[in-house]
Every structure is written in structure tokens, then in C-alpha cells.
Design an enzyme around this catalytic site. Sequence first.
Site, short mmCIF file in Angstrom:
data_model
loop_
_atom_site.label_atom_id
_atom_site.label_comp_id
_atom_site.label_asym_id
_atom_site.label_seq_id
_atom_site.Cartn_x
_atom_site.Cartn_y
_atom_site.Cartn_z
N GLY A 92 35.03 -48.46 4.12
CA GLY A 92 34.70 -47.49 5.15
C GLY A 92 35.87 -46.65 5.60
CE LYS A 148 37.19 -2.16 35.01
NZ LYS A 148 38.36 -1.77 35.82
NE ARG A 159 62.62 -43.69 18.75
CZ ARG A 159 62.71 -43.93 20.05
NH1 ARG A 159 63.37 -44.99 20.48
NH2 ARG A 159 62.15 -43.12 20.93
NE ARG A 182 60.53 -53.03 16.03
CZ ARG A 182 59.83 -51.97 15.63
NH1 ARG A 182 59.40 -51.92 14.37
NH2 ARG A 182 59.55 -51.00 16.45
CB THR A 194 45.25 6.75 21.73
OG1 THR A 194 46.04 5.58 21.94
CG2 THR A 194 45.11 7.01 20.24
CG HIS A 213 40.13 -47.74 13.27
ND1 HIS A 213 39.05 -46.98 13.67
CD2 HIS A 213 39.62 -48.92 12.85
CE1 HIS A 213 37.94 -47.68 13.50
NE2 HIS A 213 38.25 -48.85 13.00
CG ASP A 273 48.74 -1.30 19.13
OD1 ASP A 273 48.85 -0.28 19.83
OD2 ASP A 273 48.04 -1.38 18.11
N GLY A 319 46.59 9.72 12.88
CA GLY A 319 47.54 9.38 11.82
C GLY A 319 46.96 8.99 10.49
NE ARG A 335 58.59 3.27 20.45
CZ ARG A 335 59.41 2.53 21.19
NH1 ARG A 335 59.57 2.83 22.48
NH2 ARG A 335 60.05 1.51 20.68
CG ASP A 381 62.14 -62.47 17.18
OD1 ASP A 381 62.56 -61.36 16.79
OD2 ASP A 381 61.45 -62.61 18.23
#
Length: 519
Positions: free
Chosen positions: A310, A138, A515, A443, A67, A281, A126, A35, A64, A473
Site C-alpha cells: 500500500g 473595476k 546534519r 536516537r 496609454t 507515511h 509594466d 506599438g 513608457r 548507547d
Amino acid sequence: MSKIQRAIVSVTDKTGLVEFCKTLSAFGIEILSTGGTAKLLREHGIKTTDVAAYTGSPEVMDGRLKTIHPKIEGGILSIRSNPKHQSEMEALGILPIDLVVVNLYAFEKTAAKEGCTLDEAVENIDIGGPTMLRAAAKNHRDVTVVVDPEDYPRLAEELKTGRGVISEKTNFELAVKVFQTMARYDGAVSNYLSRRLNAEAGDVFPQNLSLQFERLQGLRYGENPHQKAAYYRELPPRDGVISRARQLHGKELSFNNIIDLEAALECVREFEDPACVIVKHTNPCGVAVGKDLRDAFVRARECDPASSFGGIIGMNRRIDAKAAQSISETFFECVIAPGFEEDAFKLLEAKKNIRLMVLDTFGNGRGAEFDYKRVGGGLLVQEKDRGSADLKKCSVPTKRKPTGEEYVELDFAWKVVKHVKSNAIVFTRGGQTLGIGAGQMSRVDSVKIAVMKANKSLKGSVLASDAFFPFRDGIDEAAKNKITAILQPGGSVRDDEVVKAADEHGLAMVFTGMRHFKH
């Protein structure tokens, strides 16, 4: 290994193909082609034989079938040292094919296009290419196979030094690459079709998930020196993710550097104004916006100078000399930004140990689609947390409503707390974090730690919480510091108690209904 005498060339990606095939022709290698590939080679004066002419079978079904034929697959698969194979080839008129140059229909690119239909995607699966590639890989002891155009120069050079012969070592390396490519290709098809199937039920996750990653580099060690580690990038590579960042200067990145760089990147991209995030961290220890990058950096560092030392810096603008000069006054492990002005780079380059990272695709999208967390024998997959809320449309359960300035500040705090490990509490004022409490089992303890970490008075600041307050609290503890407003998801069975506490202290409170847990 014998000299290469015959090649089949059939590619979708034609990058570098003409030059490579000129090299093949110079060695007297016969080229079979199909092609558009055959047309391109002929246009450049490269002699080629149509596969259809060789097999005696025309290309049919709109290309299609072209090959898949015993003369092709037999010529690739035959073991040259096997007398039975050779006699069968002679009887059937099959010639050996010693080199397979094939790459595949662009399925991933097609399927990723907006509005791509199922029929379009399927047509780009393909069939003939994978068949030839697998056969050649292979039989790599006798056949050289090339799936990646980047390998053309390497092969051309080895043809010259080997006088038309490719080593078995090279053949094996190329064969491994083929099977890696096919695993990725088949995985992409499987993921796409499975998603289409599941989409009908509103499920974005495929039934069987295939992931492919390529190794970018080995690392000195993992989280700790006794752990070996390596760095991989997801295939196909995505824009806007930390694995696309380039290192311009500094020591080799560590495992922990990379994790912290992503945390800084994800947080700093939340902001439109000049912004700086300092991470330690995986948690932000200072976040601020400013009139320019230097101002943003200085204000971010002020939040927690001791923890900033750092740390990892993320900025959302090209770094200029003023910002670079301030950064250079303190030791930092890494800086990531969309770029560096020349004079800024020279200033920072003088710091031998700092790692300078640039992400060219900084503003392209929001990076990865899914978030993965490995557990023993399994994988947790979720959408990335891209959730946001228009605070002025959110519920306000308290007697006092937030002022316009408080809404602006609460929005800033909401963007920050999303990137702090749960349980997360953030105090902010004037687009600057003042105190951050992260990763506590209670919390109220996160509130106390955020208060303790504050280097400035919290008077007039606002508080954002990544999840609801289970008791009053936390509100009482925060109110001692004369804050003015609180942002939280709401949804606790004790919301009434929490709201009552806020009213008692004269605080405004906004319920987002969303949240941002981060574990």
C-alpha cells in the site's frame, strides 16, 4: 449588457491574438492598439487605430507613456448608466471602450534570466497595462477585460452566441482573473526588489513575502475524512516539482498520496544508478539501487515487505515491462517516474486502483527553492535541504578508517537518511536499505527499531544517522549486529565517548559536520 463597439488591444504575449482580433473585426468592433501589437495586426490585414492618433498624444519616453490618458482610462472607467459620466465624456471627446485586451510586460521571465541587471528588471515593470486592467476589472459591469490568451476562444464563442454581447457573469469571472493576475505580478515585483535590497546584506529572504498559488483540484478530503482539502500549485509553476506531475491512470489522488509522492520523488532523485524508493507515511521504508529498475524495486521491497504494501513508489528511470510486472505483484497506491514504456503502462493499467504519475521535468533542476511550514498566524521559510558532503574529505575520528567499499556504502546511506524523519537511523549494505528507524524521540530507540525492522542479517552493513549521537548507547546497540562503519554529523559534547565506543568495537566512523533533521 450592450454590444461591444470598441476595444483596446495592447499585449506582450501575442499568442492567438491575430485570430481573436479577426473575430472582433468580423463583429464590426473598432480596435485601438499600440506599438508592436498594432504592427502585427496590420501585417495580417486587421484594421486598427493607433492609440496616439485617438488620444492626440504621441508615444513618448521610449514607449513608457502611451496609454495613460483620460481618453483611454475615461473610456474604460465610465459607468454607462450614469448621466453625469456620459455628459463629461461627451464634453471631453471620450469614446467608450467596451473591451480591454491586455497582458503585461514579462517581468518574471526577464528577472529570472541569468545575469539580469536591476535596470533590465525595472524596465520590465509594466505601468500602463496594470492601469487599464484594473480600470476594466473595476468597471466589469460595463467592460469586458481579457488578460489571458487562453480566454480568447471562450470570448470569441460567446461573441458569436451572444451576437456581440458578453454576459455579466463572464465579465465578473474575467475581472476576478485580472485581480488575481495583478496580485501575482505585484508580488513578483515586490519579492524580486526586496531580495535585491536584502542581498546586499547577504539575506536571501524578502522583508515581505508574497506567494501566489492556483487551485489545481479539489480533494475528497484532507489527512482525515472529516477535513476538507484542495490542491494548489505555486505560481509561476516550477519545473521538477510534484505539482507538475501528470496522472495517467487510477483513482483520484488523495491529500496523503500527494505528500507521499513528493517524499518518494525527492528521495529517488538523489541517485544516478537505477533506483527505487518505497514510501509509507512520508518515510522511506525501502530504498535500493540495482542493475536495472526491476532489480532496484525487488531489493527496495525486501527491506520491509509488510510496510511496503500500500506504499508509494518512486523510480528514476522510465519504467519497463520487467519492473512493471514485479510492481503488479503487490498492491501499491501510486507510482511516479519520468515515464512508462508502452507495455509497462498496459501491465500496470490493468490494476484498477493504482495511480500512475509521470513527471516530464523529472531531471530539470531540483524543484522548489524554498520550503514552507505553516504555523498558527505565521510561516516558517527555509532553503530546501540540498546539502551534500564529499565523505572522503570529511573527518574520521576513529582509529580505523573506512575502506573504499565502505565509503561508497556510507554515501548511499547518507542520501537515504536525509529523507527519513528525525530521529533517523538507516542500516544499508550493497546499495540496499536493511533497516530504517524513523521519528523517535530517542536516537537509541531509532537504532533498536531499525534493527527490529531488518529482514536480513546486519552483519557487514553500515549505519547512517541524521544527527549526532548524544550518548554511546546507540553505538553499542548497533555494534551488537556486527556492522562495520558509522556515518554521523558529530558535534555532541560526548563525541569523545562516542568515538571511544566505536574504537572499542573496531568500527570506522565518519563525521560529516552536517546534519539532516527532517521534521
